[in-house]
Design a protein around this motif. Structure first.
Motif, PDB file in Angstrom:
ATOM      1  N   GLU A 198     -17.116  52.901  -9.805  1.00 45.17           N
ATOM      2  CA  GLU A 198     -17.385  53.836 -10.919  1.00 45.17           C
ATOM      3  C   GLU A 198     -16.252  54.848 -11.048  1.00 45.17           C
ATOM      4  N   ALA A 199     -15.821  55.391  -9.907  1.00 48.47           N
ATOM      5  CA  ALA A 199     -14.751  56.392  -9.912  1.00 48.47           C
ATOM      6  C   ALA A 199     -13.440  55.772 -10.394  1.00 48.47           C
ATOM      7  N   LEU A 200     -13.178  54.538 -10.012  1.00 43.98           N
ATOM      8  CA  LEU A 200     -11.950  53.868 -10.447  1.00 43.98           C
ATOM      9  C   LEU A 200     -11.978  53.587 -11.947  1.00 43.98           C
ATOM     10  N   LYS A 201     -13.167  53.283 -12.455  1.00 42.40           N
ATOM     11  CA  LYS A 201     -13.284  52.990 -13.885  1.00 42.40           C
ATOM     12  C   LYS A 201     -12.976  54.220 -14.740  1.00 42.40           C
ATOM     13  N   ILE A 202     -13.254  55.390 -14.206  1.00 45.67           N
ATOM     14  CA  ILE A 202     -12.977  56.629 -14.948  1.00 45.67           C
ATOM     15  C   ILE A 202     -11.486  56.722 -15.296  1.00 45.67           C
ATOM     16  N   VAL A 203     -10.637  56.210 -14.389  1.00 48.33           N
ATOM     17  CA  VAL A 203      -9.193  56.237 -14.678  1.00 48.33           C
ATOM     18  C   VAL A 203      -8.703  54.860 -15.159  1.00 48.33           C
ATOM     19  N   ASP A 204      -9.646  54.109 -15.755  1.00 44.40           N
ATOM     20  CA  ASP A 204      -9.344  52.800 -16.349  1.00 44.40           C
ATOM     21  C   ASP A 204      -8.839  51.760 -15.356  1.00 44.40           C
ATOM     22  N   TYR A 205      -9.291  51.869 -14.124  1.00 40.25           N
ATOM     23  CA  TYR A 205      -9.027  50.826 -13.144  1.00 40.25           C
ATOM     24  C   TYR A 205     -10.271  49.935 -13.025  1.00 40.25           C
ATOM     25  N   ASN A 206     -10.066  48.734 -12.470  1.00 36.92           N
ATOM     26  CA  ASN A 206     -11.169  47.798 -12.195  1.00 36.92           C
ATOM     27  C   ASN A 206     -12.045  47.501 -13.409  1.00 36.92           C
ATOM     28  N   LYS A 207     -11.339  47.347 -14.551  1.00 35.84           N
ATOM     29  CA  LYS A 207     -12.075  46.986 -15.764  1.00 35.84           C
ATOM     30  C   LYS A 207     -11.658  45.614 -16.249  1.00 35.84           C
ATOM     31  N   GLY A 208     -11.002  44.844 -15.366  1.00 31.35           N
ATOM     32  CA  GLY A 208     -10.608  43.483 -15.744  1.00 31.35           C
ATOM     33  C   GLY A 208      -9.108  43.322 -15.918  1.00 31.35           C
ATOM     34  N   ASP A 209      -8.368  44.431 -16.032  1.00 29.91           N
ATOM     35  CA  ASP A 209      -6.908  44.355 -16.174  1.00 29.91           C
ATOM     36  C   ASP A 209      -6.290  44.231 -14.782  1.00 29.91           C
ATOM     37  N   LYS A 210      -5.562  43.120 -14.553  1.00 31.29           N
ATOM     38  CA  LYS A 210      -5.012  42.842 -13.219  1.00 31.29           C
ATOM     39  C   LYS A 210      -4.007  43.884 -12.742  1.00 31.29           C
ATOM     40  N   PRO A 228      -8.757  46.273  -4.979  1.00 30.00           N
ATOM     41  CA  PRO A 228      -9.801  45.425  -4.400  1.00 30.00           C
ATOM     42  C   PRO A 228     -10.794  46.263  -3.596  1.00 30.00           C
ATOM     43  N   VAL A 229     -12.073  46.082  -3.909  1.00 31.35           N
ATOM     44  CA  VAL A 229     -13.134  46.837  -3.237  1.00 31.35           C
ATOM     45  C   VAL A 229     -14.097  45.835  -2.594  1.00 31.35           C
ATOM     46  N   VAL A 230     -14.415  46.066  -1.333  1.00 30.81           N
ATOM     47  CA  VAL A 230     -15.420  45.222  -0.674  1.00 30.81           C
ATOM     48  C   VAL A 230     -16.566  46.065  -0.131  1.00 30.81           C
ATOM     49  N   GLY A 231     -17.749  45.450  -0.088  1.00 32.06           N
ATOM     50  CA  GLY A 231     -18.928  46.109   0.462  1.00 32.06           C
ATOM     51  C   GLY A 231     -19.634  45.175   1.432  1.00 32.06           C
ATOM     52  N   VAL A 232     -20.871  45.493   1.736  1.00 30.53           N
ATOM     53  CA  VAL A 232     -21.737  44.655   2.570  1.00 30.53           C
ATOM     54  C   VAL A 232     -23.147  44.756   1.982  1.00 30.53           C
ATOM     55  N   ASP A 233     -23.888  43.681   2.002  1.00 29.48           N
ATOM     56  CA  ASP A 233     -25.301  43.543   1.620  1.00 29.48           C
ATOM     57  C   ASP A 233     -25.513  42.363   0.677  1.00 29.48           C
ATOM     58  N   ALA A 234     -24.629  42.237  -0.348  1.00 29.02           N
ATOM     59  CA  ALA A 234     -24.851  41.264  -1.415  1.00 29.02           C
ATOM     60  C   ALA A 234     -26.109  41.594  -2.196  1.00 29.02           C
ATOM     61  N   ASN A 235     -26.252  42.858  -2.557  1.00 31.71           N
ATOM     62  CA  ASN A 235     -27.325  43.266  -3.475  1.00 31.71           C
ATOM     63  C   ASN A 235     -27.007  42.752  -4.874  1.00 31.71           C
ATOM     64  N   ALA A 236     -28.021  42.589  -5.704  1.00 29.62           N
ATOM     65  CA  ALA A 236     -27.835  42.018  -7.045  1.00 29.62           C
ATOM     66  C   ALA A 236     -26.790  42.785  -7.860  1.00 29.62           C
ATOM     67  N   SER A 237     -26.787  44.104  -7.757  1.00 32.70           N
ATOM     68  CA  SER A 237     -25.846  44.904  -8.542  1.00 32.70           C
ATOM     69  C   SER A 237     -24.397  44.642  -8.115  1.00 32.70           C
ATOM     70  N   ASP A 286     -23.328  41.275  -9.503  1.00 30.39           N
ATOM     71  CA  ASP A 286     -23.054  41.517 -10.907  1.00 30.39           C
ATOM     72  C   ASP A 286     -21.644  42.053 -11.121  1.00 30.39           C
ATOM     73  N   ALA A 287     -21.281  43.059 -10.334  1.00 28.35           N
ATOM     74  CA  ALA A 287     -19.939  43.657 -10.420  1.00 28.35           C
ATOM     75  C   ALA A 287     -18.874  42.615 -10.067  1.00 28.35           C
ATOM     76  N   MET A 288     -19.193  41.731  -9.135  1.00 33.20           N
ATOM     77  CA  MET A 288     -18.247  40.673  -8.783  1.00 33.20           C
ATOM     78  C   MET A 288     -18.093  39.683  -9.934  1.00 33.20           C
ATOM     79  N   ASP A 289     -19.196  39.363 -10.578  1.00 29.33           N
ATOM     80  CA  ASP A 289     -19.143  38.458 -11.731  1.00 29.33           C
ATOM     81  C   ASP A 289     -18.264  39.035 -12.837  1.00 29.33           C
ATOM     82  N   LYS A 290     -18.284  40.370 -12.979  1.00 29.24           N
ATOM     83  CA  LYS A 290     -17.485  41.020 -14.024  1.00 29.24           C
ATOM     84  C   LYS A 290     -16.043  41.229 -13.597  1.00 29.24           C
ATOM     85  N   GLY A 291     -15.724  40.862 -12.352  1.00 30.85           N
ATOM     86  CA  GLY A 291     -14.355  41.027 -11.865  1.00 30.85           C
ATOM     87  C   GLY A 291     -14.031  42.455 -11.454  1.00 30.85           C
ATOM     88  N   GLU A 292     -15.056  43.288 -11.283  1.00 30.78           N
ATOM     89  CA  GLU A 292     -14.812  44.686 -10.908  1.00 30.78           C
ATOM     90  C   GLU A 292     -14.739  44.867  -9.397  1.00 30.78           C
TER      91      GLU A 292
END
Ligand code: GAL
Ligand code: CA
Length: 329
Positions: free
Chosen positions: A240-252, A257-266, A269-275
């Motif tokens: 979310e914070a990266l998107k504020i400065v127009d990062y991680n919105k699909g532009d290479k 690269p951001v990684v987490g742990v859990d594999a929650n649905a949300s 979803d963010a992975m499907d969108k390439g974020e």
């Protein structure tokens, strides 16, 4: 003869239709309800208990140990046959064990691992969880694999990986070991990790967003080569914070690269969108199922080695983690 046979048949049918766990009451203490991963865990336990015909009641510890201790007392007074406890503070599990022991009720700890010294004070105390170091290792590997296959990921071309670490609640085994082993895995892959910033965001998305917003402003997204978060919620906050400065919105060209742990649905979803780059499956279904199966076996005197999950060192059920990615977009 025929009558005897019919009576026997009806008897057998009755036996198979009544589940062995019918009537067993389970008291479940969750550290707090407001936690995306623990919600999955809770639902898995409810599903398994219902399947077995048992009753499970969940109590919200509201992230407060005294509140949870009182809930343990209430469950014992209400006559539950077994406790499942996700301790608020895993280092404060001793009083809970003492109470369960005094009432001769088995207790299965989940998700927040008490020390072996504490577990060993009661022969009917167990732990069901996943190995924290494994999740750290796998999330580090995700970052290392990405860094190696994407030369542009080394933004300052120094051959090292400048990363930010977002940590869960202080003292949690998953906070300590995921932080350590993710960095170890990057090093083991032959990449020198350089921590440019790190902070505790308590597993929380909003907290992580605010913290990451500060880092993005002070460090600049162009100087951040990865974000390693101890869980998905914090990874999503960072995004979310990266998107504020127009990062991680699909532009290479504007991507961290951001990684987490859990594999929650949300997160998926963010992975499907390439974020979001990837996550590690924290298998709530299997952990929840195992916890309830173990609890019911303990409560009914059934052999705990017959529930379909391996018991390690007489105390533990370990459920494996798994890497989750979406490949190239
Ligand atoms: C971790 C999980 C976190 C959080 C925490 C609560 O295993 O990855 O998202 O739920 O447990 O104890
Ligand atoms: Ca670099």
């Amino acid at each position: 003869m025929r009558k005897v046979f019919m009576t026997a048949l009806i008897f057998v049918l009755l036996l198979v239709s009544c589940s062995y766990a019918e009537e067993i009451k389970i008291g479940s203490c969750i550290y707090r309800f407001n936690d995306a991963f623990m919600l999955r865990f809770r639902n898995a336990m409810t599903t398994e208990a219902e399947k077995e015909g048992a009753t499970i009641t969940h109590a919200d510890g509201q992230d407060d140990q005294p509140t949870q201790d009182a809930q343990v007392d209430e469950f014992i007074q209400a006559g539950v046959k077994v406790l499942i406890v996700n301790p608020v503070n895993r280092m404060d599990a001793q009083p809970i064990i003492d109470k369960a022991k005094a009432a001769n009720i088995p207790v299965v700890f989940i998700n927040r691992e008490p020390s072996i010294e504490i577990l060993n004070t009661y022969d009917k105390a167990y732990y069901v969880g996943a190995k924290a170091e494994e999740s750290g290792q796998l999330s580090g590997e995700l970052i290392a694999e990405y860094f190696k296959s994407h030369p542009e990921a080394d933004k300052n071309h120094d051959g090292k990986l400048q990363f930010i670490m977002l940590k869960g609640q202080n003292g949690h085994q998953d906070m300590i070991l995921r932080s350590r082993y993710s960095v170890e895995a990057i090093r083991a892959a032959g990449i020198e990790p350089v921590e440019v910033a790190s902070a505790i965001a308590n597993w929380d998305k909003l907290e992580a967003m605010k913290i990451m917003n500060g880092f993005v402003m002070s460090i600049g997204p162009e100087n951040i080569e990865a974000v390693i978060a101890n869980n998905d919620e914090m990874a999503l906050g960072a995004i979310e914070a990266l998107k504020i400065v127009d990062y991680n919105k699909g532009d290479k060209d504007a991507y961290v690269p951001v990684v987490g742990v859990d594999a929650n649905a949300s997160a998926l979803d963010a992975m499907d969108k390439g974020e979001m780059l990837g996550t590690v499956l924290n298998d709530a279904d299997n952990q929840g199922t195992a916890a309830v199966k173990l609890a019911l076996a303990l409560a009914s005197g059934k052999d705990i080695n017959s529930i379909g999950y391996e018991i390690t060192d007489g105390k533990y059920i370990w459920v494996p983690y798994q890497k989750v990615t979406r490949g190239e977009k």
